[in-house]
Design a protein around this motif. Structure first.
Motif, PDB file in Angstrom:
ATOM      1  N   TYR A  59       0.823  -1.215   0.000  1.00 48.63           N
ATOM      2  CA  TYR A  59       0.000   0.000   0.000  1.00 48.63           C
ATOM      3  C   TYR A  59       0.855   1.261   0.000  1.00 48.63           C
ATOM      4  N   GLU A  60       2.045   1.179   0.579  1.00 46.10           N
ATOM      5  CA  GLU A  60       2.964   2.324   0.538  1.00 46.10           C
ATOM      6  C   GLU A  60       3.516   2.488  -0.881  1.00 46.10           C
ATOM      7  N   TYR A  61       3.950   1.372  -1.459  1.00 45.96           N
ATOM      8  CA  TYR A  61       4.487   1.375  -2.822  1.00 45.96           C
ATOM      9  C   TYR A  61       3.455   1.913  -3.811  1.00 45.96           C
ATOM     10  N   ASN A  62       2.223   1.414  -3.722  1.00 48.40           N
ATOM     11  CA  ASN A  62       1.163   1.854  -4.626  1.00 48.40           C
ATOM     12  C   ASN A  62       0.806   3.322  -4.418  1.00 48.40           C
ATOM     13  N   GLY A  63       1.111   3.855  -3.237  1.00 45.42           N
ATOM     14  CA  GLY A  63       0.833   5.255  -2.938  1.00 45.42           C
ATOM     15  C   GLY A  63       1.912   6.204  -3.410  1.00 45.42           C
ATOM     16  N   GLY A  64       2.930   5.703  -4.095  1.00 44.68           N
ATOM     17  CA  GLY A  64       4.012   6.531  -4.619  1.00 44.68           C
ATOM     18  C   GLY A  64       5.357   5.867  -4.413  1.00 44.68           C
ATOM     19  N   HIS A  65       6.169   5.800  -5.472  1.00 44.12           N
ATOM     20  CA  HIS A  65       7.488   5.163  -5.376  1.00 44.12           C
ATOM     21  C   HIS A  65       8.463   5.786  -6.374  1.00 44.12           C
ATOM     22  N   VAL A  66       9.722   5.445  -6.219  1.00 42.82           N
ATOM     23  CA  VAL A  66      10.776   5.884  -7.129  1.00 42.82           C
ATOM     24  C   VAL A  66      10.471   5.289  -8.511  1.00 42.82           C
ATOM     25  N   PRO A  67      10.627   6.064  -9.586  1.00 41.59           N
ATOM     26  CA  PRO A  67      10.289   5.538 -10.910  1.00 41.59           C
ATOM     27  C   PRO A  67      11.080   4.277 -11.253  1.00 41.59           C
ATOM     28  N   GLY A  68      10.338   3.281 -11.740  1.00 40.33           N
ATOM     29  CA  GLY A  68      10.960   2.030 -12.149  1.00 40.33           C
ATOM     30  C   GLY A  68      11.238   1.050 -11.028  1.00 40.33           C
ATOM     31  N   ALA A  69      10.980   1.425  -9.782  1.00 41.35           N
ATOM     32  CA  ALA A  69      11.256   0.530  -8.654  1.00 41.35           C
ATOM     33  C   ALA A  69      10.292  -0.649  -8.660  1.00 41.35           C
ATOM     34  N   ILE A  70      10.794  -1.807  -8.224  1.00 49.39           N
ATOM     35  CA  ILE A  70       9.930  -2.961  -7.990  1.00 49.39           C
ATOM     36  C   ILE A  70       9.623  -3.017  -6.501  1.00 49.39           C
ATOM     37  N   ASN A  71       8.520  -3.649  -6.150  1.00 50.80           N
ATOM     38  CA  ASN A  71       8.152  -3.790  -4.746  1.00 50.80           C
ATOM     39  C   ASN A  71       8.520  -5.189  -4.277  1.00 50.80           C
ATOM     40  N   ALA A  72       9.400  -5.276  -3.284  1.00 49.83           N
ATOM     41  CA  ALA A  72       9.821  -6.556  -2.716  1.00 49.83           C
ATOM     42  C   ALA A  72      10.051  -6.335  -1.224  1.00 49.83           C
ATOM     43  N   HIS A  73       9.162  -6.880  -0.417  1.00 49.78           N
ATOM     44  CA  HIS A  73       9.254  -6.625   1.022  1.00 49.78           C
ATOM     45  C   HIS A  73       9.316  -7.899   1.850  1.00 49.78           C
ATOM     46  N   ARG A  74       9.221  -9.075   1.212  1.00 54.72           N
ATOM     47  CA  ARG A  74       9.200 -10.347   1.939  1.00 54.72           C
ATOM     48  C   ARG A  74      10.447 -11.163   1.627  1.00 54.72           C
ATOM     49  N   PRO A  75      10.841 -12.034   2.525  1.00 59.27           N
ATOM     50  CA  PRO A  75      11.978 -12.911   2.225  1.00 59.27           C
ATOM     51  C   PRO A  75      11.755 -13.752   0.968  1.00 59.27           C
ATOM     52  N   GLU A  76      10.506 -14.094   0.682  1.00 57.68           N
ATOM     53  CA  GLU A  76      10.210 -14.885  -0.517  1.00 57.68           C
ATOM     54  C   GLU A  76      10.548 -14.118  -1.794  1.00 57.68           C
ATOM     55  N   ASP A  77      10.742 -12.810  -1.683  1.00 56.40           N
ATOM     56  CA  ASP A  77      11.073 -11.991  -2.851  1.00 56.40           C
ATOM     57  C   ASP A  77      12.566 -12.032  -3.202  1.00 56.40           C
ATOM     58  N   ILE A  78      13.382 -12.525  -2.292  1.00 51.17           N
ATOM     59  CA  ILE A  78      14.836 -12.520  -2.506  1.00 51.17           C
ATOM     60  C   ILE A  78      15.243 -13.316  -3.744  1.00 51.17           C
ATOM     61  N   PRO A  79      14.720 -14.535  -3.953  1.00 50.77           N
ATOM     62  CA  PRO A  79      15.113 -15.261  -5.172  1.00 50.77           C
ATOM     63  C   PRO A  79      14.788 -14.504  -6.457  1.00 50.77           C
ATOM     64  N   SER A  80      13.657 -13.801  -6.494  1.00 53.79           N
ATOM     65  CA  SER A  80      13.334 -13.066  -7.728  1.00 53.79           C
ATOM     66  C   SER A  80      14.299 -11.902  -7.941  1.00 53.79           C
ATOM     67  N   ILE A  81      14.765 -11.299  -6.862  1.00 46.27           N
ATOM     68  CA  ILE A  81      15.775 -10.238  -7.001  1.00 46.27           C
ATOM     69  C   ILE A  81      17.064 -10.840  -7.564  1.00 46.27           C
ATOM     70  N   LEU A  82      17.489 -11.966  -6.990  1.00 46.27           N
ATOM     71  CA  LEU A  82      18.715 -12.609  -7.467  1.00 46.27           C
ATOM     72  C   LEU A  82      18.564 -13.135  -8.899  1.00 46.27           C
ATOM     73  N   ASN A  83      17.361 -13.550  -9.263  1.00 44.00           N
ATOM     74  CA  ASN A  83      17.131 -14.052 -10.622  1.00 44.00           C
ATOM     75  C   ASN A  83      17.201 -12.946 -11.669  1.00 44.00           C
ATOM     76  N   GLN A  84      17.078 -11.700 -11.237  1.00 47.22           N
ATOM     77  CA  GLN A  84      17.212 -10.568 -12.163  1.00 47.22           C
ATOM     78  C   GLN A  84      18.627 -10.501 -12.732  1.00 47.22           C
ATOM     79  N   HIS A  85      19.562 -11.113 -12.016  1.00 45.32           N
ATOM     80  CA  HIS A  85      20.973 -11.010 -12.378  1.00 45.32           C
ATOM     81  C   HIS A  85      21.250 -11.410 -13.821  1.00 45.32           C
ATOM     82  N   GLN A  86      20.759 -12.568 -14.229  1.00 45.46           N
ATOM     83  CA  GLN A  86      21.089 -13.050 -15.563  1.00 45.46           C
ATOM     84  C   GLN A  86      20.539 -12.140 -16.645  1.00 45.46           C
ATOM     85  N   SER A  87      19.306 -11.686 -16.504  1.00 49.13           N
ATOM     86  CA  SER A  87      18.751 -10.803 -17.533  1.00 49.13           C
ATOM     87  C   SER A  87      19.471  -9.456 -17.548  1.00 49.13           C
TER      88      SER A  87
END
Length: 196
Positions: A59-87
């Motif tokens: 709800y904070e992210y949807n209320g305004g964020h840095v342009p282009g930022a992704i929202n990741a606030h849970r430990p389950e989000d860590i693999p998706s952050i690391l998976n960004q590496h290859q692309s």
């Protein structure tokens, strides 16, 4: 090594972005102006790609964020952050790939996610130490509060929803209760008592 405190995580080179003394001496802090400079392409000669991670609640992210930022606030989000590496590497293999974390004030949630991503990256690459997928990670000093104050015109949308917003008290309770279980057992619920 103390003189070379501006080295990136694998110790191979100095940071490509100017760092400042921050709230967390173990992390590299950058100003919100540096983040704007990254977004606007000022560092394109050395930075091939960047990922900006907003560690606030949705709800904070949807209320305004840095342009282009992704929202990741849970430990389950860590693999998706690391998976960004290859692309990101495929986009420009000869340049640096950085990740910038922030939360409302960059006091707790952003720095915690930054550390957790670094620890997961170290664990993932333990057989090839000191190699890291993301050796260059930063925390945006003073978080979205400061960014909004100085760069409101860049925010998506051009608004700011604080964590303690009265319209989101139920959401806050939900995410805080989840974050206790996400802390990996470091916060333990004691039957019949509450810790304040």
């Amino acid at each position: 090594m103390v003189e070379e405190s501006n080295l990136i995580g694998d110790g191979s080179q100095t940071c490509s972005l100017p760092t400042i003394p921050g709230k967390h001496p173990d992390l590299k802090s950058i100003t919100n102006q540096t983040v704007v400079d990254v977004i606007s392409g000022k560092y394109d000669d050395t930075i091939g790609s960047f990922l900006i991670v907003d560690c606030r609640y949705p709800y904070e992210y949807n209320g305004g964020h840095v342009p282009g930022a992704i929202n990741a606030h849970r430990p389950e989000d860590i693999p998706s952050i690391l998976n960004q590496h290859q692309s990101m590497r495929n986009a420009a293999s000869d340049k640096r790939h950085i990740v910038i974390f922030y939360c409302e004030f960059s006091s707790e949630r952003g720095p915690r996610m930054c550390r957790n991503v670094r620890n997961a990256d170290r664990d993932l690459n333990k057989d090839s130490y000191p190699f890291l997928n993301f050796p260059e990670i930063y925390v945006m000093h003073n978080g979205f509060t400061d960014f909004y104050e100085t760069h409101q015109n860049l925010c998506e949308p051009q608004a700011y929803t604080p964590m303690l917003h009265k319209d989101h008290s139920d959401d806050l309770r939900h995410f805080r209760s989840k974050s206790k279980s996400w802390s990996g057992g470091s916060k333990r619920r004691v039957s019949g008592s509450r810790l304040f």
